[in-house]
Design an enzyme around this catalytic site. Structure first.
Site, PDB file in Angstrom:
ATOM      1  N   GLY A 251      46.259  32.380  41.410  1.00 13.36           N
ATOM      2  CA  GLY A 251      44.909  32.908  41.582  1.00 13.36           C
ATOM      3  C   GLY A 251      44.565  33.871  40.463  1.00 13.36           C
TER       4      GLY A 251
ATOM      5  N   GLN B  84      40.359  40.631  36.305  1.00 13.86           N
ATOM      6  CA  GLN B  84      41.586  40.403  35.529  1.00 13.86           C
ATOM      7  C   GLN B  84      41.297  39.885  34.127  1.00 13.86           C
ATOM      8  OE1 GLN B  84      43.608  38.180  38.953  1.00 13.86           O
ATOM      9  NE2 GLN B  84      45.312  39.134  37.893  1.00 13.86           N
TER      10      GLN B  84
ATOM     11  N   CYS C 220      51.539  38.961  40.436  1.00 17.51           N
ATOM     12  CA  CYS C 220      50.172  39.040  39.942  1.00 17.51           C
ATOM     13  C   CYS C 220      50.201  38.869  38.426  1.00 17.51           C
ATOM     14  CB  CYS C 220      49.588  40.402  40.308  1.00 17.51           C
ATOM     15  SG  CYS C 220      47.910  40.651  39.734  1.00 17.51           S
ATOM     16  N   LEU C 221      49.266  38.082  37.903  1.00 19.05           N
ATOM     17  CA  LEU C 221      49.217  37.859  36.457  1.00 19.05           C
ATOM     18  C   LEU C 221      48.959  39.163  35.693  1.00 19.05           C
ATOM     19  CD1 LEU C 221      47.213  34.500  36.368  1.00 19.05           C
ATOM     20  CD2 LEU C 221      49.667  34.812  35.995  1.00 19.05           C
TER      21      LEU C 221
ATOM     22  N   HIS D 197      44.839  38.370  48.405  1.00 22.43           N
ATOM     23  CA  HIS D 197      45.243  39.051  47.158  1.00 22.43           C
ATOM     24  C   HIS D 197      44.055  39.103  46.192  1.00 22.43           C
ATOM     25  CE1 HIS D 197      48.303  39.641  43.742  1.00 22.43           C
ATOM     26  NE2 HIS D 197      47.181  39.381  43.104  1.00 22.43           N
ATOM     27  N   GLU D 198      43.357  37.972  46.030  1.00 24.23           N
ATOM     28  CA  GLU D 198      42.228  37.941  45.087  1.00 24.23           C
ATOM     29  C   GLU D 198      41.062  38.798  45.597  1.00 24.23           C
ATOM     30  OE1 GLU D 198      42.900  36.935  42.238  1.00 24.23           O
ATOM     31  OE2 GLU D 198      44.742  35.961  42.883  1.00 24.23           O
TER      32      GLU D 198
ATOM     33  N   HIS E 295      41.515  42.297  44.634  1.00 21.75           N
ATOM     34  CA  HIS E 295      41.150  42.565  43.238  1.00 21.75           C
ATOM     35  C   HIS E 295      39.662  42.912  43.122  1.00 21.75           C
ATOM     36  CE1 HIS E 295      44.593  41.814  40.673  1.00 21.75           C
ATOM     37  NE2 HIS E 295      44.859  40.663  41.251  1.00 21.75           N
TER      38      HIS E 295
HETATM   39 ZN    ZN Z   1      46.561  39.588  41.149  1.00 23.53          ZN
END
Ligand code: ZN
Length: 162
Positions: free
Chosen positions: A49, A54, A92-93, A134-135, A138
């Protein structure tokens, strides 16, 4: 279509990851480009995701694909319902190479808009529920490390344990 730079915690991009995002009012060509680029960036990074902050954009847009074949676009998403509980390792990226145990609902139902700004509901369990929640975090300026139980670990160490 282009790969965008993923902002990482603790670097220059930190502050953009900590701010709440603004609602999308209409799908302009710029927004459409952003959506296309977010999918490209997600697949290039081999992620599950990616949320707009991000890549440095404070808009309420997230892209998810938990299988690599089921792209999901969420515009202005809201949680309608959650239930149950799951605990598992999350990454997480924006926090590369790290992972930690996070407890989240095992089921989530989300209301969101598609790229024609038509509303739809999507429900998921397990990894899909975890990825969506999770997204959504963000988009409020929250990162999973705030919810980690115990220490944040190196991905390599956890893979060795398994
Ligand atoms: Zn993330």
């Amino acid at each position: 279509m282009a790969i965008r730079k993923i902002r990482e915690v603790g670097e220059f991009g930190d502050s953009v990851l900590r701010k709440p995002c603004k609602e999308v009012k209409e799908i302009t060509p710029r927004v459409q480009d952003l959506i296309n680029d977010m999918f490209d960036t997600l697949y290039e990074a081999d992620g599950v995701g990616l949320a707009a902050p991000q890549v440095g954009i404070l808009k309420r847009i997230a892209v998810i694909d938990v299988t690599g074949e089921d792209p999901i676009l969420l515009i202005n998403p809201k949680v309608l319902e959650t239930s149950g509980e799951q605990t598992g390792y999350e990454g997480c990226l924006s926090v590369p190479g790290k992972t930690g145990r996070v407890t989240r609902p095992n089921y989530a139902k989300i209301l969101a808009y598609n790229e024609n700004m038509e509303p739809f509901e999507i429900e998921g369990t397990e990894l899909l529920a975890r990825a969506m929640l999770h997204e959504l975090d963000h988009l409020e300026g929250h990162i999973y490390v705030e919810k980690v139980e115990g220490p944040l670990q190196d991905v390599e160490d956890v893979e060795d344990e398994e």
